[in-house]
Design a protein around this motif. Sequence first.
Motif, PDB file in Angstrom:
ATOM      1  N   ASN A 148       0.857  -0.917   0.022  1.00  0.00           N
ATOM      2  CA  ASN A 148      -0.204  -0.325   0.080  1.00  0.00           C
ATOM      3  C   ASN A 148       1.044   1.230  -0.013  1.00  0.00           C
ATOM      4  OD1 ASN A 148      -2.448  -1.648   0.751  1.00  0.00           O
ATOM      5  ND2 ASN A 148      -1.327  -2.403   2.299  1.00  0.00           N
ATOM      6  N   MET A 149       0.206   2.135  -0.340  1.00  0.00           N
ATOM      7  CA  MET A 149       1.347   3.625  -0.333  1.00  0.00           C
ATOM      8  C   MET A 149      -0.636   4.969  -0.384  1.00  0.00           C
ATOM      9  SD  MET A 149       1.838   5.717  -3.585  1.00  0.00           S
ATOM     10  CE  MET A 149       1.761   7.063  -2.325  1.00  0.00           C
ATOM     11  N   VAL A 150       0.671   6.032   0.550  1.00  0.00           N
ATOM     12  CA  VAL A 150      -0.009   7.025   0.483  1.00  0.00           C
ATOM     13  C   VAL A 150       0.311   8.267   0.661  1.00  0.00           C
ATOM     14  CG1 VAL A 150      -0.325   6.450   3.516  1.00  0.00           C
ATOM     15  CG2 VAL A 150      -2.318   7.967   1.980  1.00  0.00           C
ATOM     16  N   LYS A 151       0.329   9.459   0.845  1.00  0.00           N
ATOM     17  CA  LYS A 151       1.490  10.872   1.260  1.00  0.00           C
ATOM     18  C   LYS A 151       0.540  11.259   1.913  1.00  0.00           C
ATOM     19  CE  LYS A 151       2.762  14.838  -1.942  1.00  0.00           C
ATOM     20  NZ  LYS A 151       1.906  15.849  -2.623  1.00  0.00           N
ATOM     21  N   LEU A 152       2.227  11.217   2.788  1.00  0.00           N
ATOM     22  CA  LEU A 152       2.124  11.794   3.824  1.00  0.00           C
ATOM     23  C   LEU A 152       1.460  13.149   4.453  1.00  0.00           C
ATOM     24  CD1 LEU A 152       4.576  10.125   5.861  1.00  0.00           C
ATOM     25  CD2 LEU A 152       2.612   9.358   6.169  1.00  0.00           C
ATOM     26  N   ASN A 153       0.636  14.028   5.202  1.00  0.00           N
ATOM     27  CA  ASN A 153       0.811  15.465   5.616  1.00  0.00           C
ATOM     28  C   ASN A 153       2.119  15.889   5.572  1.00  0.00           C
ATOM     29  OD1 ASN A 153      -2.187  15.051   4.359  1.00  0.00           O
ATOM     30  ND2 ASN A 153      -2.587  14.480   6.973  1.00  0.00           N
ATOM     31  N   GLU A 154       1.975  17.226   5.857  1.00  0.00           N
ATOM     32  CA  GLU A 154       3.179  17.698   5.455  1.00  0.00           C
ATOM     33  C   GLU A 154       3.354  17.381   7.577  1.00  0.00           C
ATOM     34  OE1 GLU A 154       6.339  19.830   4.807  1.00  0.00           O
ATOM     35  OE2 GLU A 154       4.711  19.658   3.637  1.00  0.00           O
ATOM     36  N   ASP A 155       3.019  17.101   7.593  1.00  0.00           N
ATOM     37  CA  ASP A 155       2.920  17.246   9.526  1.00  0.00           C
ATOM     38  C   ASP A 155       4.090  15.750   9.769  1.00  0.00           C
ATOM     39  OD1 ASP A 155       1.389  14.915   8.979  1.00  0.00           O
ATOM     40  OD2 ASP A 155      -0.211  16.413  10.822  1.00  0.00           O
ATOM     41  N   MET A 156       3.944  14.583   8.800  1.00  0.00           N
ATOM     42  CA  MET A 156       4.145  13.570   8.951  1.00  0.00           C
ATOM     43  C   MET A 156       3.977  13.012   9.764  1.00  0.00           C
ATOM     44  SD  MET A 156       6.866  13.417   6.638  1.00  0.00           S
ATOM     45  CE  MET A 156       8.066  12.854   6.899  1.00  0.00           C
ATOM     46  N   ILE A 157       2.860  13.075  11.170  1.00  0.00           N
ATOM     47  CA  ILE A 157       2.296  12.599  11.586  1.00  0.00           C
ATOM     48  C   ILE A 157       0.773  11.550  10.942  1.00  0.00           C
ATOM     49  CG2 ILE A 157       4.178  12.289  13.115  1.00  0.00           C
ATOM     50  CD1 ILE A 157       1.904  14.820  14.741  1.00  0.00           C
ATOM     51  N   SER A 158       0.280  12.296   9.992  1.00  0.00           N
ATOM     52  CA  SER A 158      -0.992  12.071   9.687  1.00  0.00           C
ATOM     53  C   SER A 158      -1.641  11.772   8.131  1.00  0.00           C
ATOM     54  CB  SER A 158      -1.973  13.115  10.189  1.00  0.00           C
ATOM     55  OG  SER A 158      -1.549  14.342   9.265  1.00  0.00           O
ATOM     56  N   CYS A 159      -1.971  11.093   7.595  1.00  0.00           N
ATOM     57  CA  CYS A 159      -2.344  10.950   6.353  1.00  0.00           C
ATOM     58  C   CYS A 159      -3.925  11.099   5.736  1.00  0.00           C
ATOM     59  CB  CYS A 159      -1.590   9.741   5.261  1.00  0.00           C
ATOM     60  SG  CYS A 159      -2.112   8.041   6.534  1.00  0.00           S
ATOM     61  N   ASP A 160      -4.565  10.727   4.721  1.00  0.00           N
ATOM     62  CA  ASP A 160      -5.542  10.479   4.389  1.00  0.00           C
ATOM     63  C   ASP A 160      -5.547   9.050   4.123  1.00  0.00           C
ATOM     64  OD1 ASP A 160      -8.138  10.624   3.427  1.00  0.00           O
ATOM     65  OD2 ASP A 160      -7.943  12.011   1.635  1.00  0.00           O
ATOM     66  N   LEU A 161      -6.301   8.119   4.544  1.00  0.00           N
ATOM     67  CA  LEU A 161      -6.306   6.817   4.702  1.00  0.00           C
ATOM     68  C   LEU A 161      -7.167   6.598   3.338  1.00  0.00           C
ATOM     69  CD1 LEU A 161      -6.606   4.769   7.868  1.00  0.00           C
ATOM     70  CD2 LEU A 161      -4.492   5.740   6.617  1.00  0.00           C
ATOM     71  N   SER A 162      -8.646   7.131   3.260  1.00  0.00           N
ATOM     72  CA  SER A 162      -9.189   7.063   1.722  1.00  0.00           C
ATOM     73  C   SER A 162      -8.097   7.515   0.656  1.00  0.00           C
ATOM     74  CB  SER A 162     -10.344   8.493   2.326  1.00  0.00           C
ATOM     75  OG  SER A 162      -9.316   9.564   1.497  1.00  0.00           O
ATOM     76  N   LYS A 163      -7.401   8.034   0.564  1.00  0.00           N
ATOM     77  CA  LYS A 163      -6.213   7.967  -0.447  1.00  0.00           C
ATOM     78  C   LYS A 163      -4.747   6.815  -0.406  1.00  0.00           C
ATOM     79  CE  LYS A 163      -6.900  13.385  -1.219  1.00  0.00           C
ATOM     80  NZ  LYS A 163      -6.389  14.490  -0.956  1.00  0.00           N
ATOM     81  N   VAL A 164      -5.622   5.888  -0.379  1.00  0.00           N
ATOM     82  CA  VAL A 164      -3.950   5.009   0.005  1.00  0.00           C
ATOM     83  C   VAL A 164      -4.321   4.064  -1.391  1.00  0.00           C
ATOM     84  CG1 VAL A 164      -3.595   2.877   0.906  1.00  0.00           C
ATOM     85  CG2 VAL A 164      -3.976   4.500   2.687  1.00  0.00           C
ATOM     86  N   VAL A 165      -3.276   3.919  -1.759  1.00  0.00           N
ATOM     87  CA  VAL A 165      -3.722   3.072  -2.931  1.00  0.00           C
ATOM     88  C   VAL A 165      -2.605   1.865  -2.868  1.00  0.00           C
ATOM     89  CG1 VAL A 165      -2.481   2.877  -5.970  1.00  0.00           C
ATOM     90  CG2 VAL A 165      -3.567   5.534  -4.099  1.00  0.00           C
ATOM     91  N   VAL A 166      -3.322   1.417  -3.308  1.00  0.00           N
ATOM     92  CA  VAL A 166      -2.882  -0.318  -3.712  1.00  0.00           C
ATOM     93  C   VAL A 166      -1.894  -1.143  -4.784  1.00  0.00           C
ATOM     94  CG1 VAL A 166      -2.934  -2.869  -3.459  1.00  0.00           C
ATOM     95  CG2 VAL A 166      -4.593  -1.377  -2.908  1.00  0.00           C
ATOM     96  N   ILE A 167      -0.353  -0.685  -4.832  1.00  0.00           N
ATOM     97  CA  ILE A 167       0.478  -1.264  -6.014  1.00  0.00           C
ATOM     98  C   ILE A 167       1.060  -2.385  -5.376  1.00  0.00           C
ATOM     99  CG2 ILE A 167       0.430   1.376  -6.188  1.00  0.00           C
ATOM    100  CD1 ILE A 167       3.013   1.154  -4.178  1.00  0.00           C
ATOM    101  N   THR A 168       0.577  -3.097  -5.423  1.00  0.00           N
ATOM    102  CA  THR A 168       1.598  -4.665  -4.828  1.00  0.00           C
ATOM    103  C   THR A 168       2.050  -5.338  -6.123  1.00  0.00           C
ATOM    104  OG1 THR A 168      -0.261  -5.134  -3.822  1.00  0.00           O
ATOM    105  CG2 THR A 168       0.926  -7.051  -3.932  1.00  0.00           C
ATOM    106  N   PRO A 169       2.964  -5.251  -6.426  1.00  0.00           N
ATOM    107  CA  PRO A 169       3.773  -6.404  -8.178  1.00  0.00           C
ATOM    108  C   PRO A 169       3.482  -7.632  -7.029  1.00  0.00           C
ATOM    109  CG  PRO A 169       5.629  -5.225  -6.009  1.00  0.00           C
ATOM    110  CD  PRO A 169       4.014  -4.702  -5.707  1.00  0.00           C
ATOM    111  N   GLN A 170       3.757  -8.531  -8.037  1.00  0.00           N
ATOM    112  CA  GLN A 170       4.003  -9.862  -8.739  1.00  0.00           C
ATOM    113  C   GLN A 170       5.118 -10.585  -7.380  1.00  0.00           C
ATOM    114  OE1 GLN A 170       4.322 -11.387 -12.898  1.00  0.00           O
ATOM    115  NE2 GLN A 170       4.393 -13.486 -12.354  1.00  0.00           N
ATOM    116  N   GLY A 171       4.806 -10.937  -6.959  1.00  0.00           N
ATOM    117  CA  GLY A 171       5.462 -11.828  -6.212  1.00  0.00           C
ATOM    118  C   GLY A 171       5.718 -11.043  -4.256  1.00  0.00           C
ATOM    119  N   TYR A 172       5.102  -9.859  -4.405  1.00  0.00           N
ATOM    120  CA  TYR A 172       5.372  -9.061  -3.130  1.00  0.00           C
ATOM    121  C   TYR A 172       5.069 -10.200  -2.232  1.00  0.00           C
ATOM    122  CZ  TYR A 172       4.718  -5.890   0.296  1.00  0.00           C
ATOM    123  OH  TYR A 172       5.158  -4.407   0.890  1.00  0.00           O
ATOM    124  N   ASN A 173       5.652  -9.899  -0.832  1.00  0.00           N
ATOM    125  CA  ASN A 173       5.636 -10.537   0.096  1.00  0.00           C
ATOM    126  C   ASN A 173       5.022  -9.459   1.121  1.00  0.00           C
ATOM    127  OD1 ASN A 173       4.246 -12.604   2.215  1.00  0.00           O
ATOM    128  ND2 ASN A 173       6.413 -12.323   2.903  1.00  0.00           N
TER     129      ASN A 173
END
Length: 327
Positions: free
Chosen positions: A183-208
């Motif tokens: 999973n990937m998400v951009k952090l807010n400027e404060d580095m201690i928060s993020c918008d979980l509704s904007k999490v993107v799944v980028i799972t490559p083949q073979g990833y664990n």
Amino acid sequence: MDFLLTDKRITMFKWWFFILLLTTGTMLHAQQASDILKAPKTVLAGVYADPHIVVFGNKFYIYPTTDGSEGWMSDYFTCWSSKDLVKWKNEGTILNLKKDLTWATERAWAPAIAQKNGKYYYYYSADVNIGVAVSDQPTGPFKDPLGKPLIPKGSFKGQMIDPMVFVDDDGSAYLYFGQGNCNMVKLNEDMISCDLSKVVVITPQGYNEGPFVFKRKGKYYLTWSEYDTRDPRYSVAYATSDSPMGPFVKAVGDPVLKGKGLVQGAGHHSLVQVPGRDEWYIVYHRFRIPDGNGYNRETCISPMRFDDHGDIQPVDVFEQVKSVKIK
């Protein structure tokens, strides 16, 4: 008479066969002992896994998982520092779950760290949640600014573990995490928060598990571990992209890091570039030598190189690291 002679021959054959087995066993034992002596040296004293390496100032730092318990039940994190990649100093405990958190007490796993806004942000797994802690120093102590997980368990498919933060040249910070799913998400400027509704799944083949992202010559590399950390086949693969958000295209060929011979379970890595030089090193864990397993792992460093096309070359887990100074 012929029967007695044949019987004697059989007896002699049995003795010769026994001697051969004994000699072969002795030779194999001697070879194994010799191989153990030739094994690449570890860099941290003791059993530590999931190492995250970084440069702050004129020092290298490693932030690992404390290993050695079945089920990975450690409840604290340490930090190690070095001026040359060879000699490492234990800076002590920087975060103790039982003392410093109110929402988790065990399973302190796979940390990562990033610097921004004049502070150090430490991301970690605790009880299968992802937390964040803050300090004014890379050696801590780190404090919990939220009083709760940054990403709670069950938020997405797979386990909420193995965080890694990549800060791009423009200051944007991206959090990569997850076991089973990447999973990937951009952090807010404060580095201690993020918008979980904007999490993107980028799972490559073979990833664990164990994602790690870095940038070299304008290209973004997503690296990860395949198989399970208890599996001797545990290894590292990678993909590339023109953006930190992907899409990432998996490289063709064998894993760039895998065990060989008595080196088994080589994976869950991170990478560091020597400042001012196109010189790279990969830090990872392997089964302890001898008699290690997925709960008793030790930390190693190997040089990592690229070809003229930017492809990562296979890592030689037997190549010793020489002293490296930061200018």
